[in-house]
Design an enzyme around this catalytic site. Structure first.
Site, mmCIF file in Angstrom:
data_model
loop_
_atom_site.group_PDB
_atom_site.id
_atom_site.type_symbol
_atom_site.label_atom_id
_atom_site.label_comp_id
_atom_site.label_asym_id
_atom_site.label_seq_id
_atom_site.Cartn_x
_atom_site.Cartn_y
_atom_site.Cartn_z
ATOM 1 N N ASP A 263 1.019 -1.109 -0.014
ATOM 2 C CA ASP A 263 0.027 -0.141 0.066
ATOM 3 C C ASP A 263 0.894 1.204 0.071
ATOM 4 O OD1 ASP A 263 -3.123 0.661 1.644
ATOM 5 O OD2 ASP A 263 -1.852 1.862 0.068
HETATM 6 C C1 GLC Z 1 -4.327 4.453 -0.402
HETATM 7 C C2 GLC Z 1 -5.323 3.123 -0.172
HETATM 8 C C3 GLC Z 1 -4.960 2.207 -1.195
HETATM 9 C C4 GLC Z 1 -4.859 2.873 -2.594
HETATM 10 C C5 GLC Z 1 -3.494 3.708 -2.340
HETATM 11 C C6 GLC Z 1 -3.119 4.300 -3.678
HETATM 12 O O1 GLC Z 1 -3.723 4.879 0.818
HETATM 13 O O2 GLC Z 1 -5.219 2.610 1.191
HETATM 14 O O3 GLC Z 1 -6.526 1.557 -1.065
HETATM 15 O O4 GLC Z 1 -5.025 1.774 -3.773
HETATM 16 O O5 GLC Z 1 -3.199 4.133 -1.295
HETATM 17 O O6 GLC Z 1 -4.077 5.442 -3.443
#
Ligand code: GLC
Length: 743
Positions: A263
């Protein structure tokens, strides 16, 4: 043997190379694993290290020298996020990236129709493909453990079996386009409070029976090509660099051959990221979560620090090779697959798909005759547009954009039909008036996107007085409220503070109910809400976040053009302490530690174990017609471990309208060596029946449907003995119970 075969086929492919001149890794006739080895053998160490971390906010390097393309990721689970600047969250301001906004995944789950999941995956995959993204950062399938979680709207409810059945077709649909689904957030990311730090302690029974099944199904049945690690910790290790979740379970137990992507900002340690199964690091800023620097990407944990360890020999090159093989496999499945389709974007077909999913996901929670009606009066819905003269629509959510905001799933939608607009379009000669009723948040910019300005500076009293006076002579009053995508509501990064509706809506609803008996309450939300006025209104509809086609889908259901068939993918409790995480007080954890002491008793499993009466039960949803369940017939009264028990039950539509029914089958183990829920969802099927039509529905019960996870033996087991099969229209509306025995 395998090694010899590989070497032999490498030899022949090198041989053939000398004739065909196309390098093996570019030769479509070669097996993928051979191409991967050939590409890997051509790469320099620096090129390998460049591949395992981001080069921009949403992309990672390919190998320019070898013509291996970059990887482009995109949010989100409900539509293709607008282009952002190279290293910013801010909008790039492109004019070609306004997407179709599909309904939120709670709505998809509420359809209880895997065909809708397939349609959803295919459609959103076409949009991602057209925008030249090869990884879609979705779907999200974290289990609904608390009604306060800000991101529940992005997920598929409280039951692992429902989420499993719905995630598989979505993943397959996306990947048919040569786009990888990146299933998230693996695992145990069940709240937003302290999401970057909370360390979750959960017993293996709950881990394997509740929190992992949908991920396992996505990987082993859906063949997902990518998984996103979660932010939280488990057993003290961050989920993006977690040997238990990534090495032991994902790789060794499930044989996952895709890529593990962090993430954004989920990585904070080079060695753990190297050895604990991460393949691609995204969203990190130099020293962890501090502000990014101009050379941030070369400072990533899997960038220069990793290269240094490799060059010094402290870390063997095999460690980087493992990661690069997975990334090359992603390339050959997506960007380097010459046969993949070309996608499409913002099309009428996608609009139709969004509308179908929305219409099938809307849940009719309550539908009674207005309280002052003569006995036997029919229910207030569907609206009678032939006799009505005036409809009053009240509430901010009738006009507020719901595709913007909510965090990373925020969208720049090509269009968004509001509930008010949708009702006006269907009104014909009926007059439709609007009263604000209440004011929530100012529509400030969210995610760099500006929704229409709906500022209204009047006081709550003025707004309420206006709504009540306009309600007096309306044939119907439709209150449209609920939650929204602002921080502290249904939005990433935070949780709600309570179960109740915000902005004084309860008072508006109660006051309207005193003025009119013909009041219909529409809740737009991704979470359960408290309803103190539930006995004062004849009809209540849960419509989720429906995306671009919201108003059209809602109006179709309210006017009866579409007969609602959605069922709740999670329980609506009367109060928070009706839910395990709150009854035991573990949520949201203390000092960044949280134990899921309710264990496997999540959602209806807790509610039924504690004999609690929910506001609306898991699997609940009404129709404008009625269905009767006939006598269930079973193939036998007992089965052995390798036999199937076939159960058949006739379902009849006894009403005047065609409709769809979700027939649900739950299994209860009468006696078990470990605690088990009263019953658990193990099968369901959605069928369409014309008036007076009857269909036989058949389910095959196998021993797998009877198993529980024995955390001592670390395996799924079924114990012989008596079981009950419950078949019904919801977890609490059981129409027939059948006893049988496992010999
Ligand atoms: C965010 C989210 C994830 C998302 C990523 C990119 O913090 O937790 O679901 O796909 O970052 O935006």
């Amino acid at each position: 043997m395998e090694k010899k075969l590989l070497i032999l086929s490498l030899f022949f492919s090198v041989l053939s190379f000398s004739q065909s001149k196309v390098p093996v890794y570019l030769d479509d006739s070669q097996p993928m694993e051979v191409r991967i080895e050939d590409a890997l053998s051509r790469m320099k160490l620096e090129e390998k290290v460049d591949m395992v971390h981001a080069q921009s906010k949403f992309s990672s390097r390919g190998v320019p020298r070898l013509g291996i393309p970059e990887n482009w990721m995109t949010d989100g689970p409900h539509g293709i996020r607008a282009e952002v600047l190279w290293d910013e969250w801010n909008q790039a301001g492109w004019t070609n990236d306004s997407c179709m906004a599909f309904p939120a995944l709670t709505c998809l789950a509420a359809t209880w129709n895997p065909e809708m999941a397939a349609l959803y995956g295919r459609s959103i995959g076409e949009e991602a493909r057209y925008r030249n993204k090869n990884v879609l950062l979705g779907p999200g399938i974290n289990i609904y453990r608390t009604p306060l979680n800000g991101r529940n709207f992005e997920y598929m409810g409280e039951d692992p079996y429902l989420a499993s059945r719905m995630v598989v077709p979505y993943v397959q649909g996306v990947q048919k386009n040569g786009v990888a689904a990146c299933v998230k957030h693996y695992a145990l990311n069940n709240q937003e409070v302290d999401r970057h730090t909370v360390n979750v302690t959960v017993d293996d029974r709950a881990l394997y029976e509740i929190y992992l099944p949908a991920f396992k199904a996505a990987v082993t049945e859906g063949k997902a090509w990518a998984i996103m690690g979660a932010y939280n910790r488990y057993k003290g290790q961050w989920a993006c660099q977690n040997e238990y979740l990534l090495n032991n379970i994902l790789r060794n137990e499930w044989n996952f051959d895709g890529v593990v992507i962090s993430d954004w900002g989920g990585v904070n340690n080079t060695k753990e990221a190297i050895y604990h199964g991460l393949d691609m690091e995204f969203g990190t800023w130099t020293d962890g979560l501090a502000e990014n620097k101009s050379d941030a990407y070369s400072q990533y944990y899997l960038a220069k620090p990793f290269l240094k360890l490799l060059k010094s020999g402290e870390v063997s090159e095999e460690e980087i090779n493992k990661k690069v093989r997975n990334i090359l496999r992603l390339a050959f499945r997506t960007t380097m697959n010459r046969n993949r389709p070309f996608g499409s974007f913002g099309t009428a077909e996608h609009g139709l798909a969004a509308r179908q999913i929305a219409e099938e996901g809307i849940v009719l929670l309550k539908n009674a005759a207005p309280s002052n009606s003569p006995k036997g009066e029919k229910p207030i819905l569907p609206l009678n547009m032939n006799t009505a003269k005036k409809i009053l629509v009240v509430g901010e959510n009738a006009i507020k954009s719901m595709t913007i905001g909510g965090g990373s799933s925020s969208l720049k939608a090509k269009y968004e039909i509001s509930p008010l607009e949708g009702i006006k379009r269907k009104a014909g000669n009926v007059k439709v008036e609007y009263a604000r009723g209440y004011v929530g948040e100012k529509n400030a910019k969210q995610d760099g996107l500006a929704a229409a300005d709906i500022t209204d500076n009047r006081s709550p009293e003025e707004l309420l007085t206006e709504a009540c006076s306009m309600a007096k002579d309306a044939d119907y009053v439709i209150f449209i409220g609920g939650l929204n995508k602002h921080d502290g509501q249904d939005c990433e990064g935070n949780d709600r503070k309570g179960l109740g509706l915000p902005y004084g809506q309860d008072r508006v609803i109660s006051e309207l109910a005193k003025v009119t008996k013909n009041l219909i309450v529409i809740i737009v939300s991704g979470n359960a809400v408290a309803m103190p006025w539930v006995n004062s209104v004849p009809a209540i509809v849960e419509t989720w976040y429906l995306g671009s086609e919201a108003g059209n889908a809602l109006a179709a259901v309210l006017t009866g053009e579409v007969n609602p068939s959605g069922k709740l993918p999670f329980s609506f409790p009367v109060k928070l302490t009706d839910i395990g995480a709150h009854a035991l007080g573990d949520y949201p954890g203390k000092d960044k530690e949280e134990t899921y002491r309710e264990s496997i008793f999540v959602g209806y499993r807790w509610i039924e174990k504690n004999k609690i009466k929910p506001l609306f039960p898991f699997g609940h949803g009404l129709s404008y017609t009625q269905f009767t369940y006939g006598k269930a017939v079973t193939s036998s009264k007992s089965i052995t471990k390798n036999e199937l028990l076939t159960i058949t039950i006739p379902i009849k539509n006894t009403g005047k309208l065609a409709g769809k029914e979700v027939v649900q089958l739950y299994v209860g183990d009468e006696k078990s060596s470990l605690p088990r829920p009263l019953k658990e969802l193990k099968h369901f099927i959605k069928i369409e029946l014309q008036p007076n039509e009857s269909k036989n529905v058949t389910f095959d019960i196998s021993v797998d449907d009877l198993k529980f996870f024995d955390d001592q033996k670390h395996e799924w087991i079924a114990e012989s003995g008596k079981f009950k099969i419950y078949i019904g229209s919801s977890s609490a509306d059981i129409r027939t119970v059948v006893d049988f025995e496992l010999k």
